[in-house]
Design a protein around this motif. Structure first.
Motif, PDB file in Angstrom:
ATOM      1  N   MET A 213      53.007  48.447  58.641  1.00  0.00           N
ATOM      2  CA  MET A 213      54.130  49.060  57.939  1.00  0.00           C
ATOM      3  C   MET A 213      55.456  48.555  58.498  1.00  0.00           C
ATOM      4  N   VAL A 214      55.536  48.435  59.826  1.00  0.00           N
ATOM      5  CA  VAL A 214      56.751  47.926  60.461  1.00  0.00           C
ATOM      6  C   VAL A 214      57.001  46.486  60.030  1.00  0.00           C
ATOM      7  N   LEU A 215      55.942  45.675  60.058  1.00  0.00           N
ATOM      8  CA  LEU A 215      56.079  44.274  59.685  1.00  0.00           C
ATOM      9  C   LEU A 215      56.519  44.130  58.231  1.00  0.00           C
ATOM     10  N   ALA A 216      55.935  44.927  57.339  1.00  0.00           N
ATOM     11  CA  ALA A 216      56.310  44.867  55.921  1.00  0.00           C
ATOM     12  C   ALA A 216      57.777  45.223  55.735  1.00  0.00           C
ATOM     13  N   PHE A 217      58.236  46.247  56.453  1.00  0.00           N
ATOM     14  CA  PHE A 217      59.635  46.653  56.328  1.00  0.00           C
ATOM     15  C   PHE A 217      60.572  45.551  56.813  1.00  0.00           C
ATOM     16  N   LEU A 218      60.264  44.979  57.974  1.00  0.00           N
ATOM     17  CA  LEU A 218      61.151  43.971  58.555  1.00  0.00           C
ATOM     18  C   LEU A 218      61.143  42.682  57.733  1.00  0.00           C
ATOM     19  N   TYR A 257      55.425  48.981  49.564  1.00  0.00           N
ATOM     20  CA  TYR A 257      54.460  48.458  50.531  1.00  0.00           C
ATOM     21  C   TYR A 257      53.910  49.524  51.476  1.00  0.00           C
ATOM     22  N   ASN A 258      54.767  50.403  51.963  1.00  0.00           N
ATOM     23  CA  ASN A 258      54.319  51.402  52.937  1.00  0.00           C
ATOM     24  C   ASN A 258      53.213  52.301  52.406  1.00  0.00           C
ATOM     25  N   PRO A 259      53.351  52.894  51.207  1.00  0.00           N
ATOM     26  CA  PRO A 259      52.243  53.734  50.721  1.00  0.00           C
ATOM     27  C   PRO A 259      50.959  52.945  50.485  1.00  0.00           C
ATOM     28  N   ILE A 260      51.071  51.677  50.058  1.00  0.00           N
ATOM     29  CA  ILE A 260      49.871  50.863  49.862  1.00  0.00           C
ATOM     30  C   ILE A 260      49.165  50.651  51.195  1.00  0.00           C
TER      31      ILE A 260
END
Length: 307
Positions: A213-218, A257-260
């Protein structure tokens, strides 16, 4: 943009509803995850959907007040989301690196972290509403954001402080926490299989989910932040609007992305979410309690308490 925004709304509502309905999911980590879902939902509703409409129209039709409100809302939810991810990274660091309870991350800590994230974002996104900084059209002029382009002294001072406190500080916390966490995980993989080792593997699985989740956000927000920083540092830099809009749209697509990641990497949440989607029918029901090898968020904390 429309597809990602609609998916973001639906999936984040699903995360919120399922977590609220099932008390088994209400662990300290879940408070931060729900807060993150609320932030993503806010970005999708206040940023993604209006941008889809105005881009389809070919111009920003909401007026000056609409621009200010949209810019504030997206910035507010975006920074609250980044700060919440910082809270999650600290929580994972404490749980994984101090599994024997020397340092405990409890519900009150999670709530305090979430409240601090929202207050911090609100404090630093309201100054443009009162004249220090501003919200202006960006890219192809169909969405609004903090004014990165103005060279006015007051606006520049706000942007520099804003970038330092609302992006650099949370990003540093996330980086330090996960560097330490990944080093610990490397040591954990060398442990022999034991009760303690099994507990560590439970924490490792949850940590991997949060790391994704962190990687997707960044990955989605770093291009936008980098572009804004480049414009701040180099007043002569001119970016073609069609190029400048790509990081903007990419960042606003992050809401899905986070909910997925949460749904597909958390077996316990998946077991509650599927019946919610399918009106009570769970195709995995016959085998959901036949194996305890796959870790879950709740079992993570239960194992920690048992130790």
């Amino acid at each position: 943009m429309g597809v990602f925004s609609i998916l973001g709304v639906v999936l984040n509502i699903l995360v919120i509803v399922v977590t609220v309905r099932h008390k088994q999911l209400r662990q300290p980590l879940s408070y931060a995850l729900v807060s993150l879902a609320v932030c993503d939902l806010g970005c999708a509703v206040c940023g993604g959907l209006p941008t889809t409409v105005t881009t389809a129209m070919g111009y920003f039709s909401l007026g000056r007040v609409g621009c200010t409100l949209e810019g504030f809302a997206v910035a507010f939810f975006g920074i609250a989301s980044l700060c919440t991810i910082g809270v999650i990274s600290v929580e994972r660091y404490i749980v994984v690196c101090y599994p024997m309870g020397a340092v405990r991350f409890q519900t009150r800590h999670a709530i305090a972290g979430v409240v601090l994230s929202w207050v911090w974002s609100f404090v630093w996104n309201t100054p443009p509403l009162f004249g220090w900084g501003s919200y202006e059209l960006e890219g192809i002029k169909t969405s609004c954001a903090p004014n990165w382009n103005s060279r006015d002294a007051g606006n520049m001072s706000y942007i520099v402080i804003y970038f330092s406190l609302c992006f650099a500080v949370p990003f540093s916390i996330i980086t330090v926490s996960y560097v330490r966490l990944l080093w610990t995980l490397r040591q954990v993989t060398k442990l022999q299989v034991s009760e303690a080792g099994r507990t560590h593997r439970v924490e490792v699985q949850v940590a991997r989910m949060v790391a994704a989740m962190v990687l997707a956000f960044l990955v989605t927000w770093l291009p936008y932040a980098s572009m804004a920083l480049a414009v701040i540092l180099d007043s002569t830099l001119k970016i073609d609007p069609l190029i400048a809009v790509l990081p903007v749209f990419f960042a606003k697509s992050s809401t899905v992305y986070n909910p997925i990641i949460y749904v597909f990497m958390n077996r316990q949440f998946r077991n509650y979410a599927i019946p919610t989607i399918l009106c009570g029918w769970n195709p995995n029901a016959p085998e959901e309690d036949t194996s305890d090898a796959e870790p879950t968020v709740a079992s993570s904390y239960k194992s920690q308490r048992d130790l």
